[in-house]
Scaffold this motif. Structure first.
Motif, PDB file in Angstrom:
ATOM      1  N   ASP A 254      29.155  -1.715 113.410  1.00 23.82           N
ATOM      2  CA  ASP A 254      28.501  -0.612 112.493  1.00 23.82           C
ATOM      3  C   ASP A 254      28.904   0.659 112.752  1.00 23.82           C
ATOM      4  N   ALA A 255      29.363   1.115 113.981  1.00 25.46           N
ATOM      5  CA  ALA A 255      29.843   2.403 114.376  1.00 25.46           C
ATOM      6  C   ALA A 255      31.037   2.554 113.848  1.00 25.46           C
ATOM      7  N   GLY A 256      31.956   1.565 113.353  1.00 25.18           N
ATOM      8  CA  GLY A 256      33.341   1.509 112.762  1.00 25.18           C
ATOM      9  C   GLY A 256      34.421   1.207 114.064  1.00 25.18           C
ATOM     10  N   LEU A 257      34.014   0.429 114.958  1.00 24.34           N
ATOM     11  CA  LEU A 257      34.938   0.219 115.877  1.00 24.34           C
ATOM     12  C   LEU A 257      35.259  -1.569 115.876  1.00 24.34           C
ATOM     13  N   THR A 258      36.277  -2.040 116.246  1.00 19.95           N
ATOM     14  CA  THR A 258      36.674  -3.481 116.341  1.00 19.95           C
ATOM     15  C   THR A 258      36.546  -3.954 117.721  1.00 19.95           C
TER      16      THR A 258
ATOM     17  N   VAL B  78      24.073   3.903 128.071  1.00 20.48           N
ATOM     18  CA  VAL B  78      23.808   5.068 127.415  1.00 20.48           C
ATOM     19  C   VAL B  78      23.169   4.928 125.960  1.00 20.48           C
ATOM     20  N   LEU B  79      23.540   3.976 125.522  1.00 19.42           N
ATOM     21  CA  LEU B  79      23.021   3.480 124.276  1.00 19.42           C
ATOM     22  C   LEU B  79      21.440   3.145 124.151  1.00 19.42           C
ATOM     23  N   GLU B  80      21.155   2.677 125.162  1.00 20.59           N
ATOM     24  CA  GLU B  80      19.499   2.149 125.243  1.00 20.59           C
ATOM     25  C   GLU B  80      18.540   3.223 125.323  1.00 20.59           C
ATOM     26  N   HIS B  81      18.986   4.567 125.625  1.00 27.24           N
ATOM     27  CA  HIS B  81      18.254   5.688 125.587  1.00 27.24           C
ATOM     28  C   HIS B  81      17.994   6.365 124.448  1.00 27.24           C
ATOM     29  N   VAL B  82      18.573   6.117 123.287  1.00 23.55           N
ATOM     30  CA  VAL B  82      18.654   6.837 122.077  1.00 23.55           C
ATOM     31  C   VAL B  82      17.762   5.951 121.071  1.00 23.55           C
ATOM     32  N   ASP B  83      17.181   6.572 120.148  1.00 26.41           N
ATOM     33  CA  ASP B  83      16.845   6.091 118.939  1.00 26.41           C
ATOM     34  C   ASP B  83      17.873   5.574 117.917  1.00 26.41           C
ATOM     35  N   ASP B  84      18.731   6.381 117.817  1.00 30.69           N
ATOM     36  CA  ASP B  84      19.948   6.027 117.104  1.00 30.69           C
ATOM     37  C   ASP B  84      21.155   5.612 117.637  1.00 30.69           C
ATOM     38  N   ASP B  85      21.179   4.332 118.095  1.00 27.86           N
ATOM     39  CA  ASP B  85      22.297   3.923 118.870  1.00 27.86           C
ATOM     40  C   ASP B  85      23.675   3.896 117.889  1.00 27.86           C
ATOM     41  N   VAL B  86      23.671   3.756 116.759  1.00 22.85           N
ATOM     42  CA  VAL B  86      24.926   3.722 115.951  1.00 22.85           C
ATOM     43  C   VAL B  86      25.304   4.853 115.603  1.00 22.85           C
ATOM     44  N   GLY B  87      24.282   5.875 115.383  1.00 23.76           N
ATOM     45  CA  GLY B  87      24.734   7.259 114.994  1.00 23.76           C
ATOM     46  C   GLY B  87      25.415   7.874 116.391  1.00 23.76           C
ATOM     47  N   LEU B  88      24.730   7.656 117.479  1.00 19.42           N
ATOM     48  CA  LEU B  88      25.441   8.273 118.537  1.00 19.42           C
ATOM     49  C   LEU B  88      26.925   7.833 118.854  1.00 19.42           C
ATOM     50  N   LEU B  89      26.945   6.651 118.841  1.00 17.16           N
ATOM     51  CA  LEU B  89      28.308   5.997 118.848  1.00 17.16           C
ATOM     52  C   LEU B  89      29.321   6.536 117.780  1.00 17.16           C
ATOM     53  N   LYS B  90      28.886   6.652 116.463  1.00 14.20           N
ATOM     54  CA  LYS B  90      29.867   6.882 115.606  1.00 14.20           C
ATOM     55  C   LYS B  90      30.058   8.375 115.782  1.00 14.20           C
ATOM     56  N   ALA B  91      29.051   9.084 116.423  1.00 14.68           N
ATOM     57  CA  ALA B  91      29.595  10.704 116.539  1.00 14.68           C
ATOM     58  C   ALA B  91      30.782  10.973 117.424  1.00 14.68           C
ATOM     59  N   TYR B  92      30.926   9.845 118.587  1.00 12.01           N
ATOM     60  CA  TYR B  92      31.646   9.886 119.479  1.00 12.01           C
ATOM     61  C   TYR B  92      33.172   9.035 118.908  1.00 12.01           C
ATOM     62  N   VAL B  93      32.842   8.265 118.174  1.00 13.22           N
ATOM     63  CA  VAL B  93      33.957   7.469 117.499  1.00 13.22           C
ATOM     64  C   VAL B  93      34.826   8.489 116.806  1.00 13.22           C
ATOM     65  N   ASP B  94      34.158   9.453 115.992  1.00 11.73           N
ATOM     66  CA  ASP B  94      34.710  10.760 115.027  1.00 11.73           C
ATOM     67  C   ASP B  94      35.485  11.583 116.277  1.00 11.73           C
ATOM     68  N   LYS B  95      35.115  11.798 117.627  1.00  5.08           N
ATOM     69  CA  LYS B  95      35.755  12.723 118.188  1.00  5.08           C
ATOM     70  C   LYS B  95      37.362  12.592 118.909  1.00  5.08           C
ATOM     71  N   VAL B  96      37.413  11.166 118.606  1.00  8.59           N
ATOM     72  CA  VAL B  96      38.563  10.737 119.469  1.00  8.59           C
ATOM     73  C   VAL B  96      39.548  10.016 118.616  1.00  8.59           C
ATOM     74  N   PRO B  97      41.052   9.834 119.047  1.00  3.08           N
ATOM     75  CA  PRO B  97      42.085   9.540 117.985  1.00  3.08           C
ATOM     76  C   PRO B  97      41.977   7.937 117.727  1.00  3.08           C
ATOM     77  N   SER B  98      42.710   7.483 116.719  1.00  4.46           N
ATOM     78  CA  SER B  98      42.562   6.172 116.376  1.00  4.46           C
ATOM     79  C   SER B  98      43.524   5.481 117.549  1.00  4.46           C
ATOM     80  N   GLY B  99      42.983   4.272 117.847  1.00 10.22           N
ATOM     81  CA  GLY B  99      43.509   3.501 119.044  1.00 10.22           C
ATOM     82  C   GLY B  99      42.831   3.701 120.221  1.00 10.22           C
ATOM     83  N   SER B 100      41.987   4.754 120.481  1.00 11.17           N
ATOM     84  CA  SER B 100      40.990   4.921 121.588  1.00 11.17           C
ATOM     85  C   SER B 100      40.368   3.718 121.831  1.00 11.17           C
TER      86      SER B 100
END
Length: 236
Positions: A159-163, A100-122
């Motif tokens: 950069d999207a806030g994941l470990t 998926v990430l290779e399809h968008v200009d802002d890969d960090v932004g897209l990933l970060k948007a979904y990081v914000d949609k799910v609980p911690s620990g996901s």
């Protein structure tokens, strides 16, 4: 996964060496950690969600893709699958971004948007095509923006806030073939914008599937080369 490839392979997609092997690699990388609810971003047909619902104890999947004509619901193995053009938030413990990430200009932004949609620990499982020098008409056909090295994808993930929990290449067994074709004088020439996926003779399909199955037990330590980058990460 891209719906363009679903159109090419049709109902036999789960027998094609590439998708069969990629599904097996997905299951192996996830390990024995239980999965309940899946959020599949850029899901297309939902192939990987369907695989996990069928092969694991996962109970529900949300497949999100802007290419859907409308929201709908279905079942796989008696488990609910929700197809949505967009989603605000979901209590998912596994998020898939399969090519998926290779399809968008802002890969960090897209990933970060979904990081914000799910609980911690996901957990997040992501795949992208590997190595820019392997660029071909197949990438043009699928409207890719870039290909990645493993360190590059791991940087995007952090950069999207994941470990990052694990990063690896896969399809290393067939990598030399692809690299040789791309680096040959003929292969270095611009190629037509078309998919390289196709239905193979059953013997060829079985051979390629066997090569990938031999590689599977060692994929966790392959940080050298392959056609696909896998990264497993977690939201703190």
């Amino acid at each position: 996964m891209d719906l363009k490839e679903t159109d090419i392979l049709g109902s036999s997609i789960d027998q094609h060496w590439y998708y069969c092997s990629k599904a097996a690699a997905t299951t192996r990388l996830l390990g024995n950690t239980p999965v309940e609810r899946i959020l599949d971003v850029g899901a297309g047909s939902g192939f990987f969600s369907h695989h996990l619902l069928t092969q694991t104890a996962a109970t529900e999947a949300w497949c999100v893709d802007i290419s859907y004509d409308a929201d709908s619901d279905a079942t796989t193995a008696g488990k609910p699958v929700h197809y949505r053009r967009s989603i605000d938030s979901v209590d998912a413990d596994l998020v898939l971004l399969m090519d998926v990430l290779e399809h968008v200009d802002d890969d960090v932004g897209l990933l970060k948007a979904y990081v914000d949609k799910v609980p911690s620990g996901s957990r997040f499982l992501m795949t992208v095509p590997a190595f820019q020098f392997l660029w071909s008409g197949h990438d043009d056909f699928l409207e890719h923006k870039r290909r990645y090295t493993l360190p590059q994808l791991e940087t995007v993930v952090r950069d999207a806030g994941l470990t990052v929990k694990q990063g690896t290449y896969f399809f290393g067994a067939v990598f030399p073939i692809a690299a040789m074709l791309r680096l040959s004088p003929k292969g270095a020439q611009p190629s037509p914008s078309r998919s390289q996926l196709k239905q193979h003779h059953p013997l060829v399909n079985r051979l390629l599937k066997t090569l990938c199955s031999i590689e599977l037990p060692f994929m966790g330590v392959n940080r050298l080369a392959g056609l696909t980058v896998f990264v497993l990460a977690q939201k703190p």
